[in-house]
Design a protein around this motif. Structure first.
Motif, short mmCIF file in Angstrom:
data_model
loop_
_atom_site.label_atom_id
_atom_site.label_comp_id
_atom_site.label_asym_id
_atom_site.label_seq_id
_atom_site.Cartn_x
_atom_site.Cartn_y
_atom_site.Cartn_z
N PRO A 66 0.83 -1.22 0.00
CA PRO A 66 0.00 0.00 0.00
C PRO A 66 0.86 1.26 0.00
O PRO A 66 1.95 1.29 0.57
N ASP A 67 0.35 2.27 -0.66
CA ASP A 67 1.06 3.54 -0.77
C ASP A 67 0.13 4.64 -0.28
O ASP A 67 -0.97 4.82 -0.82
N PRO A 68 0.53 5.41 0.73
CA PRO A 68 -0.35 6.45 1.28
C PRO A 68 -0.76 7.51 0.25
O PRO A 68 -1.80 8.14 0.40
N ASN A 69 0.05 7.72 -0.78
CA ASN A 69 -0.29 8.71 -1.80
C ASN A 69 -1.54 8.29 -2.57
O ASN A 69 -2.42 9.11 -2.86
N TYR A 70 -1.65 7.01 -2.90
CA TYR A 70 -2.84 6.50 -3.57
C TYR A 70 -4.01 6.39 -2.60
O TYR A 70 -5.16 6.66 -2.96
N ASP A 71 -3.72 5.96 -1.37
CA ASP A 71 -4.78 5.82 -0.38
C ASP A 71 -5.47 7.15 -0.10
O ASP A 71 -6.69 7.21 0.08
N THR A 72 -4.68 8.23 -0.08
CA THR A 72 -5.26 9.56 0.15
C THR A 72 -6.25 9.92 -0.94
O THR A 72 -7.33 10.48 -0.67
N LEU A 101 -6.40 12.56 -12.52
CA LEU A 101 -5.18 13.19 -13.05
C LEU A 101 -4.03 13.08 -12.05
O LEU A 101 -2.87 12.87 -12.43
N GLN A 102 -4.36 13.20 -10.77
CA GLN A 102 -3.32 13.07 -9.75
C GLN A 102 -2.77 11.65 -9.68
O GLN A 102 -1.58 11.44 -9.45
N VAL A 103 -3.65 10.65 -9.89
CA VAL A 103 -3.17 9.27 -9.94
C VAL A 103 -2.24 9.09 -11.14
O VAL A 103 -1.17 8.47 -11.04
N GLU A 104 -2.60 9.67 -12.27
CA GLU A 104 -1.75 9.59 -13.46
C GLU A 104 -0.40 10.25 -13.21
O GLU A 104 0.64 9.77 -13.68
N ASN A 105 -0.39 11.35 -12.46
CA ASN A 105 0.87 12.01 -12.10
C ASN A 105 1.74 11.09 -11.25
O ASN A 105 2.97 11.05 -11.40
N LEU A 106 1.09 10.34 -10.35
CA LEU A 106 1.84 9.38 -9.54
C LEU A 106 2.41 8.27 -10.42
O LEU A 106 3.55 7.83 -10.20
N PHE A 107 1.63 7.83 -11.41
CA PHE A 107 2.15 6.83 -12.36
C PHE A 107 3.40 7.36 -13.06
O PHE A 107 4.41 6.66 -13.18
N GLU A 108 3.33 8.59 -13.55
CA GLU A 108 4.45 9.16 -14.30
C GLU A 108 5.67 9.36 -13.40
O GLU A 108 6.81 9.14 -13.82
N LEU A 109 5.42 9.76 -12.16
CA LEU A 109 6.53 9.92 -11.22
C LEU A 109 7.20 8.58 -10.96
O LEU A 109 8.43 8.49 -10.92
N ARG A 110 6.38 7.54 -10.81
CA ARG A 110 6.97 6.21 -10.58
C ARG A 110 7.76 5.75 -11.81
O ARG A 110 8.84 5.21 -11.67
N ARG A 111 7.20 5.99 -12.99
CA ARG A 111 7.90 5.60 -14.20
C ARG A 111 9.26 6.29 -14.30
O ARG A 111 10.28 5.67 -14.62
N SER A 112 9.28 7.57 -13.98
CA SER A 112 10.54 8.33 -14.02
C SER A 112 11.53 7.80 -12.99
O SER A 112 12.72 7.67 -13.27
N ASN A 113 11.02 7.50 -11.80
CA ASN A 113 11.90 6.98 -10.74
C ASN A 113 12.48 5.62 -11.12
O ASN A 113 13.66 5.34 -10.87
#
Length: 403
Positions: A27-33, A153-165
């Motif tokens: 679980p990731d608190p960013n998605y849970d929020t 859109l915020q979930v998609e931003n998290l996806f892109e951040l993970r992809r970059s990481n």
């Protein structure tokens, strides 16, 4: 019940989903929020971040829902991703032909109302949804629909951040591997060159001794140049080996020693001429550290102060103090100093502050990098300050270690 069709770009979509490496992660608190906000704003008991794999849908984040995954064939979200640019809203799934006989309608927590916003990859392929569920029929206001889209859109931003990481981690791993290969290559080559260089130096001396009467002055000069170049290359290799060894150094052999006595040993070793004045600390301190590492640090710094001093009388001043946590050592001189634009890079490998020393020899830019590695291995930091033409001051610390 209608099984959801497969998107036309299914293989590409699955590839992008798996590149995110999110399936079955913790679980990731960013998605849970985001799911908590979605449920609160839309006033529903359930909100999910759903990822649609080949045969299942898996929930990266969930609120009000116990299942970790369901079969794709019964997934509402698998229908929603077929319209990737639109929100799918089903006010009452019991009235929708697609879901007649779907087991999710007859479970203990039936999916009666559903709304899902497709979550798109950077290339526009749907890899899941942000969805909300209620156990009774309902509708959403325009404000709620707009908010749900914004949260997606915020979930998609998290996806892109993970992809970059993940890409950065991959590059970092590749660079680490290449760096290890380079270090191994440099160490191997340096060791392998030592013996041939030693043979060249000895052979030069033999040629001079045996054939000097048969050589003219130019021939003698050539031999001298060959020997000098061999020594320079040998010194370069020694410095390179010291640098890589200092990178791998793990301080284990600690001993107590007097700094004043160590400095006197170094001064005797360097055979410093009368053109220099060496000011030692007024009061000595006893260190509990790696004597060999401290010796090499001091030897390099003092040698640099000697080599790059252009004054009629060179002055080197060494100070030392200590507190409960660190030893502080300072070495300053009145030499050439360091140009302001060189100060930030002076400890970088192969960085050279001055083209030549006071004997006209060019440095190799390895010594100060080695010093930095050694200081770091002792739990300290090193810094430099300088005014060009007036001298330089190096300050470094050594972390105290309990006896």
């Amino acid at each position: 019940m209608q099984k959801p069709a497969l998107p036309a770009n299914e293989q590409i979509r699955l590839s992008e989903l798996r590149q995110l490496a999110l399936l079955h992660t913790e679980p990731d608190p960013n998605y849970d929020t985001i799911t908590r906000l979605a449920a609160a704003i839309c006033e529903v008991p359930i909100a999910l971040v759903s990822l649609i794999d080949a045969d299942k849908q898996w929930f990266k984040a969930k609120i009000g829902w116990d299942l970790c995954d369901t079969a794709r064939d019964i997934s509402f979200c698998a229908h929603a991703i077929l319209q990737p640019r639109e929100i799918t809203i089903i006010p009452d799934s019991r009235l929708d032909e697609r879901f007649k006989g779907n087991p999710l309608l007859t479970s203990d927590y039936p999916v009666i109302f559903y709304a899902g916003v497709p979550l798109l990859s950077k290339t526009g392929n749907p890899i899941g949804t942000l969805c909300i569920i209620d156990h009774k029929p309902r509708n959403l206001s325009e404000a709620q629909i707009s908010a749900l889209k914004d949260l997606a859109l915020q979930v998609e931003n998290l996806f892109e951040l993970r992809r970059s990481n993940l890409q950065l981690q991959e590059v970092e791993q590749l660079l680490t591997k290449k760096n290890e290969q380079l270090k191994k290559f440099a160490g191997t080559v340096s060791h392998d060159m030592k013996m041939p260089l030693a043979n060249m130096i000895v052979t030069t001396d033999i040629l001079r001794a045996k054939y000097a009467p048969k050589l003219d002055a130019q021939g003698i000069d050539y031999l001298s140049y060959l020997k000098q170049s061999s020594f320079s290359l040998s010194d370069y290799i020694d410095n390179l080996l010291s640098y890589y060894e200092s990178e791998e150094l793990q301080v284990k052999n600690l001993e107590k020693f007097d700094l004043h006595h160590l400095l006197e040993e170094i001064i005797d070793l360097l055979k410093i001429s009368e053109d220099y004045i060496i000011n030692l600390p007024e009061s000595g301190i006893e260190l509990n550290s790696s004597k060999s590492a401290v010796q090499q640090i001091l030897l390099n710094l003092i040698t640099n102060s000697l080599k790059y001093n252009d004054k009629e009388t060179g002055i080197i001043t060494i100070n030392s103090v200590e507190d409960h946590a660190y030893y502080y050592i300072q070495i300053s001189d009145n030499g050439k100093g360091i140009a302001a634009d060189k100060l930030d890079s002076i400890f970088d490998l192969f960085s050279i502050a001055s083209e030549t020393d006071n004997k006209g020899k060019k440095g190799n830019g390895i010594g100060l990098s080695t010093v930095r590695n050694l200081v770091h291995s002792l739990g300290g930091i090193i810094s430099v300050s300088s005014t060009e033409g007036e001298g330089a001051t190096f300050d470094f610390t050594i972390q105290k270690v309990s006896a």
